[in-house]
Design an enzyme around this catalytic site. Sequence first.
Site, PDB file in Angstrom:
ATOM      1  N   CYS A 134      42.796  25.743  46.704  1.00  0.00           N
ATOM      2  CA  CYS A 134      43.099  24.675  47.662  1.00  0.00           C
ATOM      3  C   CYS A 134      41.823  24.390  48.452  1.00  0.00           C
ATOM      4  O   CYS A 134      40.730  24.759  48.018  1.00  0.00           O
ATOM      5  CB  CYS A 134      44.298  25.021  48.552  1.00  0.00           C
ATOM      6  SG  CYS A 134      44.058  26.365  49.729  1.00  0.00           S
ATOM      7  N   ARG A 191      47.829  27.151  51.105  1.00  0.00           N
ATOM      8  CA  ARG A 191      48.504  26.915  49.824  1.00  0.00           C
ATOM      9  C   ARG A 191      48.105  27.898  48.727  1.00  0.00           C
ATOM     10  O   ARG A 191      48.967  28.510  48.092  1.00  0.00           O
ATOM     11  CB  ARG A 191      48.240  25.479  49.347  1.00  0.00           C
ATOM     12  CG  ARG A 191      48.824  24.432  50.283  1.00  0.00           C
ATOM     13  CD  ARG A 191      48.357  23.045  49.917  1.00  0.00           C
ATOM     14  NE  ARG A 191      46.936  22.875  50.238  1.00  0.00           N
ATOM     15  CZ  ARG A 191      46.231  21.793  49.963  1.00  0.00           C
ATOM     16  NH1 ARG A 191      46.787  20.773  49.341  1.00  0.00           N
ATOM     17  NH2 ARG A 191      44.957  21.713  50.300  1.00  0.00           N
ATOM     18  N   ASP A 231      49.511  19.916  52.223  1.00  0.00           N
ATOM     19  CA  ASP A 231      48.801  20.934  52.999  1.00  0.00           C
ATOM     20  C   ASP A 231      49.569  21.156  54.303  1.00  0.00           C
ATOM     21  O   ASP A 231      49.664  20.248  55.125  1.00  0.00           O
ATOM     22  CB  ASP A 231      47.379  20.470  53.297  1.00  0.00           C
ATOM     23  CG  ASP A 231      46.519  21.557  53.927  1.00  0.00           C
ATOM     24  OD1 ASP A 231      47.077  22.579  54.384  1.00  0.00           O
ATOM     25  OD2 ASP A 231      45.290  21.379  53.955  1.00  0.00           O
TER      26      ASP A 231
END
Length: 151
Positions: A8, A14, A122
């Site tokens: 990420c 994440r 996100d």
Amino acid sequence: MTRILMVCLGNICRSPLAHGIMESKLSENHFYVDSAGTAAYHVGNAPDKRSIAVAKKHGLDISTQNARQFKVSDFDTFDYIYAMDQSNYKNIVSLARHPNDIEKVKLFLEANTAIQNKNMPDPYYGDESDFEYVYKLANKTCAIIAEGLKH
């Protein structure tokens, strides 16, 4: 041994969740899972406390992970590189040296045909419910990917 990398932006929300979830679904004797970020914002830091909390709530401990930045040598180390969104996918692919590198990179949510938007949201600027949503989405997608890897 099959090696899998989750990527990420900062490697604190994440990808650490996807890393921990995927690790829990695969045999450590046959699979190695890691995570990284395309940016160096949080190198050396533990995952976001909200990611740690949601993982713990679901029986996973990701607190010992440390953020690191994606590096070109990861193309040599990993068999599968999963980007959490299109922006990170582009950042990873821009570092590729040849077509074989690019072939290893996949958009994480591509594996989950039930999801229309293939960009994992996100949760960094959100609240606990955003982290819970990301956990559930990552859990379902990791289950799909893990099932495919076992066959």
